[in-house]
Design a protein around this motif. Sequence first.
Motif, PDB file in Angstrom:
ATOM      1  N   GLU A 118       0.817  -1.217   0.000  1.00 52.67           N
ATOM      2  CA  GLU A 118       0.000   0.000   0.000  1.00 52.67           C
ATOM      3  C   GLU A 118       0.851   1.268   0.000  1.00 52.67           C
ATOM      4  OE1 GLU A 118      -2.502  -3.294   1.657  1.00 52.67           O
ATOM      5  OE2 GLU A 118      -0.432  -2.667   1.890  1.00 52.67           O
ATOM      6  N   SER A 119       1.967   1.269   0.697  1.00 56.45           N
ATOM      7  CA  SER A 119       2.809   2.470   0.786  1.00 56.45           C
ATOM      8  C   SER A 119       3.578   2.746  -0.503  1.00 56.45           C
ATOM      9  CB  SER A 119       3.800   2.329   1.944  1.00 56.45           C
ATOM     10  OG  SER A 119       4.718   1.283   1.679  1.00 56.45           O
ATOM     11  N   CYS A 120       3.558   1.815  -1.431  1.00 60.80           N
ATOM     12  CA  CYS A 120       4.313   1.970  -2.687  1.00 60.80           C
ATOM     13  C   CYS A 120       3.412   2.104  -3.900  1.00 60.80           C
ATOM     14  CB  CYS A 120       5.244   0.774  -2.873  1.00 60.80           C
ATOM     15  SG  CYS A 120       6.433   0.564  -1.545  1.00 60.80           S
ATOM     16  N   ARG A 121       2.128   2.140  -3.700  1.00 64.53           N
ATOM     17  CA  ARG A 121       1.199   2.219  -4.837  1.00 64.53           C
ATOM     18  C   ARG A 121       1.263   3.596  -5.478  1.00 64.53           C
ATOM     19  NH1 ARG A 121      -3.557  -1.534  -2.148  1.00 64.53           N
ATOM     20  NH2 ARG A 121      -2.237  -3.398  -2.175  1.00 64.53           N
ATOM     21  N   GLY A 122       0.844   3.636  -6.732  1.00 63.56           N
ATOM     22  CA  GLY A 122       0.858   4.894  -7.476  1.00 63.56           C
ATOM     23  C   GLY A 122       2.172   5.154  -8.191  1.00 63.56           C
ATOM     24  N   GLN A 123       3.079   4.186  -8.193  1.00 70.86           N
ATOM     25  CA  GLN A 123       4.377   4.335  -8.848  1.00 70.86           C
ATOM     26  C   GLN A 123       4.518   3.408 -10.058  1.00 70.86           C
ATOM     27  OE1 GLN A 123       7.702   4.248  -6.031  1.00 70.86           O
ATOM     28  NE2 GLN A 123       6.229   4.517  -4.373  1.00 70.86           N
ATOM     29  N   ARG A 124       3.418   2.816 -10.492  1.00 72.97           N
ATOM     30  CA  ARG A 124       3.382   1.907 -11.640  1.00 72.97           C
ATOM     31  C   ARG A 124       4.218   0.638 -11.422  1.00 72.97           C
ATOM     32  NH1 ARG A 124       0.559   3.495 -15.862  1.00 72.97           N
ATOM     33  NH2 ARG A 124       0.003   5.657 -16.075  1.00 72.97           N
ATOM     34  N   LEU A 125       4.306   0.194 -10.180  1.00 75.45           N
ATOM     35  CA  LEU A 125       5.070  -1.020  -9.890  1.00 75.45           C
ATOM     36  C   LEU A 125       4.426  -2.252 -10.502  1.00 75.45           C
ATOM     37  CD1 LEU A 125       6.469  -0.880  -6.263  1.00 75.45           C
ATOM     38  CD2 LEU A 125       7.694  -0.940  -8.411  1.00 75.45           C
ATOM     39  N   SER A 126       3.104  -2.341 -10.456  1.00 74.49           N
ATOM     40  CA  SER A 126       2.436  -3.486 -11.086  1.00 74.49           C
ATOM     41  C   SER A 126       2.808  -3.549 -12.562  1.00 74.49           C
ATOM     42  CB  SER A 126       0.919  -3.379 -10.957  1.00 74.49           C
ATOM     43  OG  SER A 126       0.511  -3.542  -9.636  1.00 74.49           O
ATOM     44  N   GLN A 127       2.721  -2.424 -13.230  1.00 74.95           N
ATOM     45  CA  GLN A 127       3.059  -2.377 -14.654  1.00 74.95           C
ATOM     46  C   GLN A 127       4.511  -2.786 -14.886  1.00 74.95           C
ATOM     47  OE1 GLN A 127       2.450   1.456 -16.474  1.00 74.95           O
ATOM     48  NE2 GLN A 127       3.128   0.735 -18.477  1.00 74.95           N
ATOM     49  N   ARG A 128       5.405  -2.285 -14.074  1.00 81.43           N
ATOM     50  CA  ARG A 128       6.828  -2.623 -14.248  1.00 81.43           C
ATOM     51  C   ARG A 128       7.083  -4.108 -14.013  1.00 81.43           C
ATOM     52  NH1 ARG A 128      10.278   1.254 -10.837  1.00 81.43           N
ATOM     53  NH2 ARG A 128      11.936   0.005 -11.768  1.00 81.43           N
ATOM     54  N   MET A 129       6.430  -4.681 -13.003  1.00 86.69           N
ATOM     55  CA  MET A 129       6.619  -6.112 -12.750  1.00 86.69           C
ATOM     56  C   MET A 129       6.023  -6.954 -13.875  1.00 86.69           C
ATOM     57  SD  MET A 129       6.224  -6.679  -8.622  1.00 86.69           S
ATOM     58  CE  MET A 129       4.557  -6.045  -8.511  1.00 86.69           C
ATOM     59  N   ILE A 130       4.847  -6.576 -14.357  1.00 83.13           N
ATOM     60  CA  ILE A 130       4.215  -7.307 -15.459  1.00 83.13           C
ATOM     61  C   ILE A 130       5.081  -7.229 -16.716  1.00 83.13           C
ATOM     62  CG2 ILE A 130       2.244  -7.263 -17.053  1.00 83.13           C
ATOM     63  CD1 ILE A 130       0.530  -6.508 -14.520  1.00 83.13           C
ATOM     64  N   GLU A 131       5.610  -6.055 -17.020  1.00 83.12           N
ATOM     65  CA  GLU A 131       6.486  -5.914 -18.194  1.00 83.12           C
ATOM     66  C   GLU A 131       7.756  -6.747 -18.045  1.00 83.12           C
ATOM     67  OE1 GLU A 131       6.932  -1.679 -18.574  1.00 83.12           O
ATOM     68  OE2 GLU A 131       4.967  -1.462 -19.539  1.00 83.12           O
ATOM     69  N   ALA A 132       8.348  -6.729 -16.852  1.00 82.35           N
ATOM     70  CA  ALA A 132       9.553  -7.536 -16.610  1.00 82.35           C
ATOM     71  C   ALA A 132       9.229  -9.026 -16.737  1.00 82.35           C
ATOM     72  CB  ALA A 132      10.129  -7.225 -15.229  1.00 82.35           C
ATOM     73  N   ALA A 133       8.084  -9.428 -16.216  1.00 81.88           N
ATOM     74  CA  ALA A 133       7.668 -10.838 -16.309  1.00 81.88           C
ATOM     75  C   ALA A 133       7.493 -11.239 -17.770  1.00 81.88           C
ATOM     76  CB  ALA A 133       6.377 -11.057 -15.531  1.00 81.88           C
ATOM     77  N   MET A 134       6.871 -10.377 -18.572  1.00 81.20           N
ATOM     78  CA  MET A 134       6.667 -10.692 -19.986  1.00 81.20           C
ATOM     79  C   MET A 134       7.996 -10.775 -20.733  1.00 81.20           C
ATOM     80  SD  MET A 134       3.079  -8.864 -21.088  1.00 81.20           S
ATOM     81  CE  MET A 134       3.664  -7.200 -20.826  1.00 81.20           C
ATOM     82  N   GLN A 135       8.923  -9.879 -20.443  1.00 85.12           N
ATOM     83  CA  GLN A 135      10.243  -9.942 -21.080  1.00 85.12           C
ATOM     84  C   GLN A 135      10.944 -11.245 -20.735  1.00 85.12           C
ATOM     85  OE1 GLN A 135      12.243  -6.375 -19.833  1.00 85.12           O
ATOM     86  NE2 GLN A 135      11.125  -5.076 -21.275  1.00 85.12           N
ATOM     87  N   TYR A 136      10.864 -11.635 -19.467  1.00 82.10           N
ATOM     88  CA  TYR A 136      11.479 -12.887 -19.042  1.00 82.10           C
ATOM     89  C   TYR A 136      10.834 -14.070 -19.766  1.00 82.10           C
ATOM     90  CZ  TYR A 136      12.396 -17.044 -16.327  1.00 82.10           C
ATOM     91  OH  TYR A 136      12.723 -18.332 -15.971  1.00 82.10           O
ATOM     92  N   LEU A 137       9.508 -14.116 -19.787  1.00 88.91           N
ATOM     93  CA  LEU A 137       8.817 -15.232 -20.430  1.00 88.91           C
ATOM     94  C   LEU A 137       9.141 -15.306 -21.921  1.00 88.91           C
ATOM     95  CD1 LEU A 137       5.430 -15.021 -18.526  1.00 88.91           C
ATOM     96  CD2 LEU A 137       7.095 -16.900 -18.421  1.00 88.91           C
ATOM     97  N   GLN A 138       9.265 -14.163 -22.553  1.00 90.53           N
ATOM     98  CA  GLN A 138       9.663 -14.152 -23.959  1.00 90.53           C
ATOM     99  C   GLN A 138      11.077 -14.711 -24.116  1.00 90.53           C
ATOM    100  OE1 GLN A 138      10.011 -10.287 -25.961  1.00 90.53           O
ATOM    101  NE2 GLN A 138       8.827 -11.171 -27.652  1.00 90.53           N
TER     102      GLN A 138
END
Length: 146
Positions: free
Chosen positions: A83-103
């Motif tokens: 909760e203290s880290c929300r609003g910084q697009r962390l979900s988006q960054r983790m999802i993008e990193a996960a997709m790059q890894y899976l690719q």
Amino acid sequence: MTIKFLTPSSPLWNRVASYAEACSWSAGKVLARDMRSGAFTDWERVLAALDGDRVCGYCTVTKTDCIPDVPYTPYIGFVFVDESCRGQRLSQRMIEAAMQYLQSVGFDRVYLTSDHENLYEKYGFTVIDRKTAFWGAEEKIYTRKI
């Protein structure tokens, strides 16, 4: 903020499992149990978002998710940001990193499940199915080409 890919032999593995177990989301306890039971194999990983040494969030890349007997793989799952880290697009960054890894390990499509409305669509995911999860609730199955 950095994102680390963890395996059971990673030095942060137990710390992230403890963080997940104690976080405000009840599914964190399930992730912690899976991490401690040896459920992650092969190319499966836990991603941890870190601010220095502080765990700010996590997600997973796995072969399966909470809906049995479906032909979809791989999954991004357990997406959580403190909760203290929300609003910084962390979900988006983790999802993008996960997709790059899976690719990088040979996948060209990814899946995730959620009951949230209009959350993953903003990341380019579309709903392709609806199924009942193991706890009895209907979940949407999303996909995206990577």
